[in-house]
Design an enzyme around this catalytic site. Sequence first.
Site, PDB file in Angstrom:
ATOM      1  N   SER A 275       2.019   0.842   2.501  1.00  0.00           N
ATOM      2  CA  SER A 275       1.554   0.885   3.890  1.00  0.00           C
ATOM      3  C   SER A 275       1.798   2.283   4.464  1.00  0.00           C
ATOM      4  O   SER A 275       1.256   3.253   3.949  1.00  0.00           O
ATOM      5  CB  SER A 275       2.236  -0.212   4.711  1.00  0.00           C
ATOM      6  OG  SER A 275       1.618  -0.371   5.966  1.00  0.00           O
TER       7      SER A 275
ATOM      8  N   ASP B 271      -7.838  -6.452   2.969  1.00  0.00           N
ATOM      9  CA  ASP B 271      -6.775  -5.993   3.871  1.00  0.00           C
ATOM     10  C   ASP B 271      -7.337  -5.868   5.284  1.00  0.00           C
ATOM     11  O   ASP B 271      -8.176  -5.011   5.551  1.00  0.00           O
ATOM     12  CB  ASP B 271      -6.244  -4.642   3.381  1.00  0.00           C
ATOM     13  CG  ASP B 271      -4.943  -4.233   4.046  1.00  0.00           C
ATOM     14  OD1 ASP B 271      -4.720  -4.633   5.202  1.00  0.00           O
ATOM     15  OD2 ASP B 271      -4.155  -3.508   3.415  1.00  0.00           O
TER      16      ASP B 271
ATOM     17  N   HIS C 246      -3.012  -7.304   3.382  1.00  0.00           N
ATOM     18  CA  HIS C 246      -2.083  -6.169   3.322  1.00  0.00           C
ATOM     19  C   HIS C 246      -0.842  -6.470   2.483  1.00  0.00           C
ATOM     20  O   HIS C 246      -0.224  -5.561   1.942  1.00  0.00           O
ATOM     21  CB  HIS C 246      -1.680  -5.775   4.741  1.00  0.00           C
ATOM     22  CG  HIS C 246      -1.046  -4.428   4.840  1.00  0.00           C
ATOM     23  ND1 HIS C 246      -1.633  -3.278   4.347  1.00  0.00           N
ATOM     24  CD2 HIS C 246       0.138  -4.029   5.380  1.00  0.00           C
ATOM     25  CE1 HIS C 246      -0.853  -2.241   4.582  1.00  0.00           C
ATOM     26  NE2 HIS C 246       0.232  -2.672   5.195  1.00  0.00           N
TER      27      HIS C 246
END
EC number: 3.4.14.5
Length: 921
Positions: free
Chosen positions: A768, A845, A878
């Site tokens: 991330s 995502d 994600h």
Amino acid sequence: MAGHTEENAQLLSTEQESVSRHSSDSAASTASTTSLVFDRIGERVAANRSEKSMMVTPKFPPRGEMAYADDEHTQIHLDEEEEKDYDLEDSAFLTNGATNKSVDKKLRKLIWIVGGVFIGAWVLALFIFLGKQAYKHSSEIPHDPQATSSRGNGKKVTMDQVMGGQWRATKHSISWIAGANGEDGLLLEQGSAGKDYLIVEDVRTQNPETVGTLDRMTLMKDGSFTVAGRSLYPSKVYPSKDLKKVLVATDVQSNWRHSFYAKYWIFDVESQTAEPLDPVDLDGRVQLASWSPKSDAIVFTRDNNMYLRKLSSPTVIQITTDGGPEFFYGVPDWVYEEEVFAGASATWWDDSGKYIAFLRTNESEVPEYPIQYFVSRPSGKEPLPGEENYPEVREIKYPKAGAPNPTVDLLFYDIFKAEVFEVTIAGGFEPKNLLITEVVWAGSTGKALIRETNRESDILRVVLVDVVAREGKTVRYTDINKLDGGWFEVSEDTRYIPADPANGRPHDGYIDTIIHENYDHLGYFTPMDNPEPILLTSGNWEVVQAPSAVDLKNNLVYFVSTKESPITRQVYSVKLDGTDMKAITDTSNEGYYGASFSKGAGYVLLNYNGPGIPWQKVISTPSNGNQYTHTIEENKGLAEMAKKHDLPILIYQTVTIDGFELQVVERRPPHFNPKKKYPVLFYLYGGPGSQTVSKSFNVDFESYIASNLGYIVVTVDGRGTGFIGRKARTIIRGNIGHYEARDQIETAKIWASKKYVDASRMAIWGWSYGGFMTLKTLEEDAGETFSYGMAVAPVTDWRFYDSIYTERYMHTPQHNPGGYDNTSISNVEALSKNVRFLVMHGVADDNVHMQNTLTLLDKLDLAGVENYDVHVFPDSDHSIYFHNANRIVYDKLNNWLINAFNGEWLRTANAVPLQIDAAKV
């Protein structure tokens, strides 16, 4: 390639098993080395016999090759081979068979004498070793900043253990609940063995030596109930304040990170029967439902419209009518759920039960982003005929940086007048420049505090609204550009303090986190419209998610802080006048504590999260006259597991870069040998206000890397991260990635210069924001320090990320175009100078869009850069979990890193075709 990796892994396992006998203690070292010599000779004899009988070439690795897999054993192994290159066929160490006849008897006698001396020394060293208890695992030894070696002799941490959660501490969450008559210390238990399904119990009954003031009360006897012939099973339960009813959610279906849809039922405690929340629509997908503080009504949102169900009638009242795909009532849209409320509710009851505040969100101008699902159909809908082979597409209203935001209004509903109204306050932000980040009712006064910021989160306005008079005013206004040039974080920790003249509180007020001399502290604003606070805390440290609780009876505020160290957490109390601050936890010993207080703040669940084995204890707070303590979790199983395993050695220290002192943790392999050369992996997250270096107990993927693979793992919390003061945090504004990357690189250079580090084998990885930081660091470094990198779900251009988060740290792209250019991953020429890097991303995502990785790949293609690998995961969001994806992520990281440090990617970069001798084919 797979076979080669498998072979290395097997050799690595064998050698590290042998090396586990090695210790920094001199006696232990003697014992271990001696036994290793004899073990190796024995292994060679056995190998020779087996290999001769099979007529194959011995498969011991060539000299020096295993340095990539296990440096410590390689050092010993090479030294032995250099001293004596044994000929196994003619070796004097063979004691039977034909070769034994040719051994001279005197030589054999001498060998036995020497062997006896070695064995005697080995036994003596073993007794000394045991006497000193040098076998104790490093987890039993306090963290020693000067530590150089583990004293463990146990098993290695495995990937299966980490991925399976075996190293995760057991934790019990207590759902504190206020008694119907204001009793304190009550908790809600759901599904406990040997008890009714849902009960309210006095916490003191958890300890058999104490007696509670409240008998156990059953709310739901069974874990299922029936309505109209349907068998229903609770997923979530919400008791009414008077404990006479329970709102039950069943058939829960996830929506976004926090939100979900469910069917709701009202369960009657006395009769143990239930009825639907809406008798007309039993199967309605309700997004949110919450009790009135008076226990006489429930407000809920369905299909983005708000409804009210009064218990006195089965009729449901519709509050709003224009909710739908573009208008949300009482619930947040995607970006407000993700970045503002971190939850599924935008509805607030006042304590009197007369008014409801709720957010109206207008997404009509927000552009949509398509999320594609190629394997699954999250909607649950069957495709139309002829469309079975097309992916399902979910369009999400997603405001990217600089794009139109959803516009929000705060509305109020008068329960008795059945009227929706709005209170307008002069001097507010324009609708397109407004974020509403918190709503707090002032008890039953009919007043509410609203926290607002501008779009870029650098101007704060706190508004006090009187819903009875339907008027309001601004009570605080702060332009942070005039203070430190930073930003306001989203906060929902404001605590209302009611007036109590008899107890020293002549006016009502509220507690809020404020900026004081470069640090976050607590301020008490009283009266409510006073812009100047009473300072409750101060110093070169920060409060964390404070206040944790307020004891109104004793005028005490409880909070967690970093007072002892930025990487620890202790619990404190302070009086409302800012005096008499006291520690609740033992500050003479380092600890990383969390705290959960009962509704009246008379009891607290203390969570000790490290650095030792975590434990949990319920204690009475100091002002409670009934002293009580009860340990509810010691994690004995985890403690035993830790004793049997060689965990990494954790070295906590600081580095100073550009005048900023930064926290670092180095995870050294067990049996660390400073005379060796170790490869180093840097792990980071690095997001604004975050913290990765802490004194919490954590055995994770990085622990596995150090324990099992024998690599060093370093984490540095660079500038921009939290709890080291706002000056270090806010310096990154408008140019995120620059200073953070510099801090990683400069720290890596420090490590590269250490005698025990192999500077040619250094890598970095993150997920991330950490994925972004990995690529940004590789870009800034251009192969000078880091040779390898692994980025999972990275942002590659902040224009692609959501507006509320991004603009808080970067301003808008219109305001700061150069900053966005600088922060994007665009210097692919610099990336080409690294040996190799890996990028992984989930195709579905909804947070960091796949667009980030795809546009980076296009830049690499245009520049002809090929020194990278890519792995994408269909239908994964994600967190990358769909269809075993999470395990694949970590297996890929593991194997890719081993190949990197084994030099495989160097060979790949200069691939040479295998030459086959045609005569032998």
